[in-house]
Design a protein around this motif. Structure first.
Motif, PDB file in Angstrom:
ATOM      1  N   VAL A   8      -1.886   2.534   3.878  1.00  0.00           N
ATOM      2  CA  VAL A   8      -2.880   1.473   4.119  1.00  0.00           C
ATOM      3  C   VAL A   8      -4.166   2.034   4.718  1.00  0.00           C
ATOM      4  O   VAL A   8      -5.265   1.633   4.310  1.00  0.00           O
ATOM      5  CB  VAL A   8      -2.286   0.350   5.011  1.00  0.00           C
ATOM      6  N   ARG A   9      -4.076   2.990   5.627  1.00  0.00           N
ATOM      7  CA  ARG A   9      -5.296   3.533   6.237  1.00  0.00           C
ATOM      8  C   ARG A   9      -6.175   4.196   5.188  1.00  0.00           C
ATOM      9  O   ARG A   9      -7.374   3.927   5.082  1.00  0.00           O
ATOM     10  CB  ARG A   9      -4.923   4.546   7.329  1.00  0.00           C
ATOM     11  N   GLN A  42      -0.688  -0.760  11.855  1.00  0.00           N
ATOM     12  CA  GLN A  42      -1.087   0.631  11.546  1.00  0.00           C
ATOM     13  C   GLN A  42      -2.615   0.761  11.559  1.00  0.00           C
ATOM     14  O   GLN A  42      -3.164   1.738  12.070  1.00  0.00           O
ATOM     15  CB  GLN A  42      -0.538   1.037  10.169  1.00  0.00           C
ATOM     16  N   LYS A  55      -2.527  -8.072   4.113  1.00  0.00           N
ATOM     17  CA  LYS A  55      -1.797  -7.072   4.920  1.00  0.00           C
ATOM     18  C   LYS A  55      -0.558  -7.714   5.542  1.00  0.00           C
ATOM     19  O   LYS A  55      -0.597  -8.873   5.956  1.00  0.00           O
ATOM     20  CB  LYS A  55      -2.655  -6.524   6.079  1.00  0.00           C
ATOM     21  N   TYR A  70       0.872  -1.195   0.000  1.00  0.00           N
ATOM     22  CA  TYR A  70       0.000   0.000   0.000  1.00  0.00           C
ATOM     23  C   TYR A  70       0.897   1.229   0.000  1.00  0.00           C
ATOM     24  O   TYR A  70       1.996   1.182   0.569  1.00  0.00           O
ATOM     25  CB  TYR A  70      -0.872   0.046   1.267  1.00  0.00           C
ATOM     26  N   GLU A 102       3.013  -4.992   9.617  1.00  0.00           N
ATOM     27  CA  GLU A 102       3.072  -3.525   9.760  1.00  0.00           C
ATOM     28  C   GLU A 102       1.732  -2.900   9.367  1.00  0.00           C
ATOM     29  O   GLU A 102       1.204  -2.025  10.062  1.00  0.00           O
ATOM     30  CB  GLU A 102       4.211  -2.967   8.893  1.00  0.00           C
ATOM     31  N   HIS A 103       1.163  -3.384   8.267  1.00  0.00           N
ATOM     32  CA  HIS A 103      -0.141  -2.855   7.821  1.00  0.00           C
ATOM     33  C   HIS A 103      -1.208  -3.115   8.890  1.00  0.00           C
ATOM     34  O   HIS A 103      -2.011  -2.233   9.230  1.00  0.00           O
ATOM     35  CB  HIS A 103      -0.571  -3.523   6.518  1.00  0.00           C
ATOM     36  N   ASN A 104      -1.217  -4.334   9.436  1.00  0.00           N
ATOM     37  CA  ASN A 104      -2.210  -4.668  10.471  1.00  0.00           C
ATOM     38  C   ASN A 104      -2.053  -3.777  11.694  1.00  0.00           C
ATOM     39  O   ASN A 104      -3.043  -3.286  12.254  1.00  0.00           O
ATOM     40  CB  ASN A 104      -2.062  -6.140  10.886  1.00  0.00           C
TER      41      ASN A 104
END
Ligand SMILES: Nc1nc2[nH]c(SCC(=O)O)nc2c(=O)[nH]1
Length: 276
Positions: free
Chosen positions: A157-158, A199, A192, A154, A195-197
């Motif tokens: 990601v958010r 965030q 994800k 991403y 790190e994505h999870n």
């Protein structure tokens, strides 16, 4: 804010626990254990006794590498359990499916929530969800379960999760899903990295801006294994930590395998919030 799940009204400003009943031979944490309707029903009974407000019944494992399931096979797995639970238990039945036919039949048998990890992307799914006239959980996923963890990427990601959910809501509403029947889910572990999870969990409260109740599911997931080094059946403490953080950040539904323990954790969060 009250939501009506096939006749059962729940206050979505409070945090509710959803128990997972996988009627599959290959789900990642309890695959094969509840593959028979009588065993699945007993599991649901225990979860309701332990305080679950929802029971999530799924007939297709979405674990990477899981065998694809035909619609008929999914119907054969899910419908007897939905029927049995609807007949006996006072609980909201959620059906974890992406198949429009399963959505329709499960709603006819008494399911009060459609939980689609593919965000109604299958042909006919938005229309089936609208026709069912029950709330629907729209979850973010990047790609398809089989390959989603190969190389999730991403720019932000958010922002990308929010815009995906906004677009899927637009499609759902165009098909006739009522806005007040939409629940959103960031889809932890569905395309994800760790790190994505993290965030997304850290910024979970920002998703409230989309104006819908949030459902989260991190129970026993590999993100918790990466953080703790624990095997899948040793992840209860980490799952409770994730549930507690989510409840503190305003999640309305927390999807778990360990209901009794999670209900207690949510009770502590609720008590602190009410003392506030
Ligand atoms: N809404 C929603 N539905 C789910 N179904 C699964 S299946 C994989 C597993 O239980 O680990 N996860 C989720 C989740 O996170 N959210």
């Amino acid at each position: 804010m009250k939501m009506n799940f096939a006749g059962r009204e729940l206050d979505m400003t409070r945090c509710h626990v959803m128990g997972v009943v996988n009627v599959t031979p290959d789900s990642f944490s309890d695959g094969g254990k509840f593959n028979r309707p009588d065993v699945a029903l007993e599991r649901a009974r225990q979860m309701v006794a332990d305080g679950a407000a929802f029971i999530d019944i799924g007939g297709e494992s979405t674990r990477p590498g899981a065998a694809p399931v035909s619609v008929q096979e999914e119907l054969d797995r899910v419908c007897p359990v939905v029927e049995a639970v609807a007949r006996e238990l006072d609980v909201v039945i959620s059906v974890d499916t992406s198949a429009p036919e399963v959505m329709a039949e499960a709603a006819r048998l008494g399911a009060g929530l459609i939980n689609d990890v593919r965000a109604l992307q299958r042909e006919g799914a938005p229309e089936a969800a609208a026709q069912a006239s029950v709330p629907v959980c729209i979850m973010h996923i990047q790609g398809e379960p089989d390959s989603m963890q190969d190389n999730p990427a991403y720019r932000n990601v958010r922002r990308e999760v929010s815009s995906f959910l906004t677009e899927r809501m637009r499609v759902a509403e165009l098909a006739g899903v009522r806005p007040e029947n939409i629940i959103l889910d960031p889809g932890f572990g569905f395309g994800k990295s760790l790190e994505h999870n993290l965030q997304l969990l850290a910024a979970l409260e920002q998703l409230h801006i989309l104006g819908h109740p949030l459902l989260v599911g991190m129970s026993r997931k590999s993100m918790l294994g990466h953080i703790t080094g624990r095997d899948v059946n040793e992840r209860l403490p980490a799952s409770l930590a994730a549930a507690t953080i989510s409840a503190m950040k305003g999640a309305s539904i927390i999807r778990v395998h360990d209901v009794r323990e999670t209900v207690d954790a949510v009770r502590v969060v609720t008590a602190v919030k009410e003392a506030g």
